[in-house]
Design an enzyme around this catalytic site. Sequence first.
Site, PDB file in Angstrom:
ATOM      1  N   SER A 100      23.925   7.055  60.883  1.00  0.00           N
ATOM      2  CA  SER A 100      22.567   6.543  60.852  1.00  0.00           C
ATOM      3  C   SER A 100      21.926   6.621  62.236  1.00  0.00           C
ATOM      4  O   SER A 100      22.209   7.541  62.982  1.00  0.00           O
ATOM      5  CB  SER A 100      22.553   5.115  60.285  1.00  0.00           C
ATOM      6  OG  SER A 100      21.230   4.711  59.974  1.00  0.00           O
ATOM      7  N   HIS A 102      21.972   5.108  65.286  1.00  0.00           N
ATOM      8  CA  HIS A 102      22.677   5.219  66.561  1.00  0.00           C
ATOM      9  C   HIS A 102      23.363   6.570  66.688  1.00  0.00           C
ATOM     10  O   HIS A 102      23.432   7.139  67.784  1.00  0.00           O
ATOM     11  CB  HIS A 102      23.706   4.091  66.696  1.00  0.00           C
ATOM     12  CG  HIS A 102      24.193   3.886  68.086  1.00  0.00           C
ATOM     13  ND1 HIS A 102      25.471   4.203  68.492  1.00  0.00           N
ATOM     14  CD2 HIS A 102      23.568   3.390  69.177  1.00  0.00           C
ATOM     15  CE1 HIS A 102      25.612   3.909  69.767  1.00  0.00           C
ATOM     16  NE2 HIS A 102      24.476   3.417  70.216  1.00  0.00           N
ATOM     17  N   CYS A 103      23.835   7.091  65.576  1.00  0.00           N
ATOM     18  CA  CYS A 103      24.545   8.368  65.579  1.00  0.00           C
ATOM     19  C   CYS A 103      23.640   9.545  65.949  1.00  0.00           C
ATOM     20  O   CYS A 103      24.133  10.570  66.423  1.00  0.00           O
ATOM     21  CB  CYS A 103      25.156   8.637  64.209  1.00  0.00           C
ATOM     22  SG  CYS A 103      26.312   7.387  63.629  1.00  0.00           S
ATOM     23  N   VAL A 104      22.327   9.416  65.706  1.00  0.00           N
ATOM     24  CA  VAL A 104      21.417  10.555  65.918  1.00  0.00           C
ATOM     25  C   VAL A 104      20.569  10.393  67.171  1.00  0.00           C
ATOM     26  O   VAL A 104      19.608  11.141  67.377  1.00  0.00           O
ATOM     27  CB  VAL A 104      20.512  10.786  64.686  1.00  0.00           C
ATOM     28  CG1 VAL A 104      21.349  11.089  63.455  1.00  0.00           C
ATOM     29  CG2 VAL A 104      19.573   9.605  64.433  1.00  0.00           C
TER      30      VAL A 104
END
Length: 353
Positions: free
Chosen positions: A335, A337-339
Amino acid sequence: MKHFSATDATPRALNFAMPPEWDPHAATWMSWPADDELWFGHLGAVRAEFAELVRTIARFEPVQLLVRDAESRQDAGERLAGADVTFHDVPLNDVWIRDNGPLFVTRESGEISFVNWRFNAWGGKFDYAEDDRVPEAVARILGAAHWDVPVVLEGGALELGGAGVALTTRSCLLTDTRNLGLDAGKYADWLREYLGVTKLLWLGAGLENDHTDGHIDTITRFSDERTIVTSVEADRADPNHAVMSANLEALREMTGADGQPFRIVELPLPAGYLEGAEGRLPPTYANFYIGNGFVVVPQYGDANDARALEILTPLFPGREVIGLSSRAIIEGGGSFHCVTQQQPVGAVWTGQA
């Protein structure tokens, strides 16, 4: 532009360390989604959510957006017209720049640099050759001297809390598909020398069916140096219940750099069971992103969406806590934070000691 290796003076030797996410940002780096197959035929919906996320971040700080081809540049340009976004043409495999991008470090003189860790797509689960080169592309764009190290490390595997303290999980870092032969002590050595981590705290594992092998940023996060937000699962029949409960108990026994216990805040996981093309998805509210004056929190159309915002809002005084849809993005396994990848405020270091 200088490239330093593991045999040169380390960031720690030159007084560089990775700051916590809540320190001021110069920009947020992101990569535009482009592969419909990777998104199981949902690329249009993913891009719509991505555009809303980029536009929201760009209201608070500049966004540096990597686009892999002409179609991506055109699509992103149309969706993001008028937003504070700068486009960069860079070959890409996927969008998870938290994991494949540079990890920035700063020092008190006001300079920034970064460490280029190796990326192997969470143990070789996907194609990654182009994504492993993203830090070098960022170095060219910024003109930044930086360190190249021969250790696989994803940004989502490490949560910085300030004062040299960081959290991680054994299930991720100690898997033999990352760095065969690196034990907890050797990881601590690398993280001390290259990111300034002087106290590394280990949890057991992450969410069920998380293809990252249990990244910390999907379950447990710092909101400030003294406060840790951690995911909990109330349903005892859910496989996540035992793992999250064990993590919660471990956190209650941990202390910060000053030897004092942390304040632990429980954050529910989404109540609903989300199914994707490859089985259960790992939705979580802990995958929020902290920026200049804001926090963006993923929402899934779930009964616990509003409750998650209620819990997180008072933990970030002075920041607007914003819920945005991530129902399509989570199909890829991660989500907000990952991107995203933050670039701290500071003058770009050119290699002078």
